[in-house]
Every structure is written in C-alpha cells, then in structure tokens.
Design a protein around this motif. Sequence first.
Motif, PDB file in Angstrom:
ATOM      1  N   SER A  10       0.821  -1.211   0.000  1.00 59.64           N
ATOM      2  CA  SER A  10       0.000   0.000   0.000  1.00 59.64           C
ATOM      3  C   SER A  10       0.855   1.261   0.000  1.00 59.64           C
ATOM      4  O   SER A  10       0.508   2.243  -0.649  1.00 59.64           O
ATOM      5  N   GLN A  11       1.974   1.250   0.688  1.00 57.36           N
ATOM      6  CA  GLN A  11       2.870   2.410   0.692  1.00 57.36           C
ATOM      7  C   GLN A  11       3.474   2.641  -0.688  1.00 57.36           C
ATOM      8  O   GLN A  11       3.569   3.774  -1.151  1.00 57.36           O
ATOM      9  N   PHE A  12       3.844   1.574  -1.349  1.00 62.22           N
ATOM     10  CA  PHE A  12       4.490   1.705  -2.643  1.00 62.22           C
ATOM     11  C   PHE A  12       3.518   2.164  -3.727  1.00 62.22           C
ATOM     12  O   PHE A  12       3.883   2.934  -4.604  1.00 62.22           O
ATOM     13  N   ILE A  13       2.274   1.714  -3.672  1.00 62.44           N
ATOM     14  CA  ILE A  13       1.314   2.048  -4.731  1.00 62.44           C
ATOM     15  C   ILE A  13       0.497   3.292  -4.411  1.00 62.44           C
ATOM     16  O   ILE A  13      -0.362   3.687  -5.202  1.00 62.44           O
ATOM     17  N   ALA A  14       0.757   3.924  -3.292  1.00 68.15           N
ATOM     18  CA  ALA A  14      -0.036   5.081  -2.866  1.00 68.15           C
ATOM     19  C   ALA A  14      -0.076   6.181  -3.912  1.00 68.15           C
ATOM     20  O   ALA A  14      -1.103   6.823  -4.113  1.00 68.15           O
ATOM     21  N   GLY A  15       0.996   6.426  -4.617  1.00 65.17           N
ATOM     22  CA  GLY A  15       1.053   7.504  -5.586  1.00 65.17           C
ATOM     23  C   GLY A  15       0.599   7.132  -6.983  1.00 65.17           C
ATOM     24  O   GLY A  15       0.570   7.983  -7.865  1.00 65.17           O
ATOM     25  N   LEU A  16       0.253   5.874  -7.196  1.00 63.81           N
ATOM     26  CA  LEU A  16      -0.169   5.441  -8.523  1.00 63.81           C
ATOM     27  C   LEU A  16      -1.632   5.812  -8.776  1.00 63.81           C
ATOM     28  O   LEU A  16      -2.392   6.020  -7.831  1.00 63.81           O
ATOM     29  N   PRO A  17      -2.029   5.880 -10.038  1.00 60.96           N
ATOM     30  CA  PRO A  17      -3.427   6.215 -10.355  1.00 60.96           C
ATOM     31  C   PRO A  17      -4.408   5.260  -9.664  1.00 60.96           C
ATOM     32  O   PRO A  17      -4.105   4.082  -9.468  1.00 60.96           O
ATOM     33  N   VAL A  18      -5.566   5.780  -9.311  1.00 60.84           N
ATOM     34  CA  VAL A  18      -6.546   4.982  -8.576  1.00 60.84           C
ATOM     35  C   VAL A  18      -7.430   4.128  -9.471  1.00 60.84           C
ATOM     36  O   VAL A  18      -8.154   3.266  -8.970  1.00 60.84           O
ATOM     37  N   ALA A  19      -7.369   4.321 -10.769  1.00 56.30           N
ATOM     38  CA  ALA A  19      -8.217   3.559 -11.682  1.00 56.30           C
ATOM     39  C   ALA A  19      -8.013   2.059 -11.486  1.00 56.30           C
ATOM     40  O   ALA A  19      -6.910   1.542 -11.650  1.00 56.30           O
ATOM     41  N   TYR A  20      -9.074   1.397 -11.075  1.00 55.50           N
ATOM     42  CA  TYR A  20      -9.102  -0.064 -10.885  1.00 55.50           C
ATOM     43  C   TYR A  20      -8.096  -0.572  -9.850  1.00 55.50           C
ATOM     44  O   TYR A  20      -7.784  -1.764  -9.832  1.00 55.50           O
ATOM     45  N   LYS A  21      -7.585   0.291  -9.003  1.00 55.35           N
ATOM     46  CA  LYS A  21      -6.555  -0.115  -8.037  1.00 55.35           C
ATOM     47  C   LYS A  21      -7.038  -1.261  -7.150  1.00 55.35           C
ATOM     48  O   LYS A  21      -6.348  -2.272  -6.997  1.00 55.35           O
ATOM     49  N   LYS A  22      -8.214  -1.105  -6.575  1.00 56.64           N
ATOM     50  CA  LYS A  22      -8.726  -2.148  -5.673  1.00 56.64           C
ATOM     51  C   LYS A  22      -8.976  -3.445  -6.425  1.00 56.64           C
ATOM     52  O   LYS A  22      -8.645  -4.527  -5.947  1.00 56.64           O
ATOM     53  N   GLU A  23      -9.573  -3.334  -7.603  1.00 54.26           N
ATOM     54  CA  GLU A  23      -9.880  -4.520  -8.396  1.00 54.26           C
ATOM     55  C   GLU A  23      -8.610  -5.269  -8.795  1.00 54.26           C
ATOM     56  O   GLU A  23      -8.550  -6.499  -8.729  1.00 54.26           O
ATOM     57  N   ILE A  24      -7.601  -4.522  -9.211  1.00 56.78           N
ATOM     58  CA  ILE A  24      -6.337  -5.132  -9.638  1.00 56.78           C
ATOM     59  C   ILE A  24      -5.677  -5.864  -8.471  1.00 56.78           C
ATOM     60  O   ILE A  24      -5.270  -7.020  -8.603  1.00 56.78           O
ATOM     61  N   ILE A  25      -5.580  -5.204  -7.344  1.00 58.04           N
ATOM     62  CA  ILE A  25      -4.920  -5.816  -6.185  1.00 58.04           C
ATOM     63  C   ILE A  25      -5.677  -7.057  -5.720  1.00 58.04           C
ATOM     64  O   ILE A  25      -5.085  -8.126  -5.521  1.00 58.04           O
ATOM     65  N   LEU A  26      -6.985  -6.933  -5.551  1.00 57.45           N
ATOM     66  CA  LEU A  26      -7.768  -8.086  -5.076  1.00 57.45           C
ATOM     67  C   LEU A  26      -7.702  -9.248  -6.055  1.00 57.45           C
ATOM     68  O   LEU A  26      -7.521 -10.398  -5.650  1.00 57.45           O
ATOM     69  N   SER A  27      -7.859  -8.966  -7.329  1.00 52.35           N
ATOM     70  CA  SER A  27      -7.830 -10.035  -8.314  1.00 52.35           C
ATOM     71  C   SER A  27      -6.473 -10.716  -8.361  1.00 52.35           C
ATOM     72  O   SER A  27      -6.386 -11.935  -8.461  1.00 52.35           O
ATOM     73  N   TYR A  28      -5.422  -9.941  -8.256  1.00 54.63           N
ATOM     74  CA  TYR A  28      -4.097 -10.543  -8.255  1.00 54.63           C
ATOM     75  C   TYR A  28      -3.904 -11.428  -7.027  1.00 54.63           C
ATOM     76  O   TYR A  28      -3.404 -12.547  -7.140  1.00 54.63           O
ATOM     77  N   LEU A  29      -4.295 -10.947  -5.869  1.00 53.63           N
ATOM     78  CA  LEU A  29      -4.116 -11.732  -4.649  1.00 53.63           C
ATOM     79  C   LEU A  29      -4.965 -13.000  -4.650  1.00 53.63           C
ATOM     80  O   LEU A  29      -4.554 -14.021  -4.109  1.00 53.63           O
ATOM     81  N   LYS A  30      -6.133 -12.937  -5.275  1.00 51.19           N
ATOM     82  CA  LYS A  30      -7.025 -14.096  -5.298  1.00 51.19           C
ATOM     83  C   LYS A  30      -6.661 -15.102  -6.380  1.00 51.19           C
ATOM     84  O   LYS A  30      -6.695 -16.303  -6.140  1.00 51.19           O
TER      85      LYS A  30
END
Length: 85
Positions: A10-30
Amino acid sequence: KAIKELDALSQFIAGLPVAYKKEIILSYLKKQSFENDWIAGNPDLTMLVSSGVFNTDHLESLFDSCQQNNQFRQEYEDYICAAIA
C-alpha cells in the motif's frame, strides 16, 4: 506477516493512479489475473503487481484458505481495500 506485506504494498502504490486499483490488487491476490479493461486503465499498476516485486505470499495464502468462509473473505477484502485506498 500478511499485514507487513500489505503495508509495504500500500505504501508503494499510494502515488499510482486509482483507476481499478482495488480490483487489480484483489484479483491478483485471489487468482493472479487481471481484466483487460483494468490493464488498459492502469497499466503501470498491473505491470508492477505482476512483476513479482512485492512479496504477497501470505496475503495470497489467506485468500486460498478462506474459500469456504464467505464472511471472512468479504471482511478480508474490505480490509485490503481500506488499506490501499
């Protein structure tokens, strides 16, 4: 260990665009996959997450172990989304 992984991510990606951020992270982890729209909408994040830069073994393991526990899985997803928001 999972909390440390999530904090680092979360610290590393804090400055990245928010577009689909939650979806990308959750899908990758799952399931270590992304939708094409997400890749087009946030290519930097999808490339970064899939590159293996982040250690997410414990985060992924929790998803694997809670497949049958819908309530825990939903609360876990909510926790991750709050952490990366």
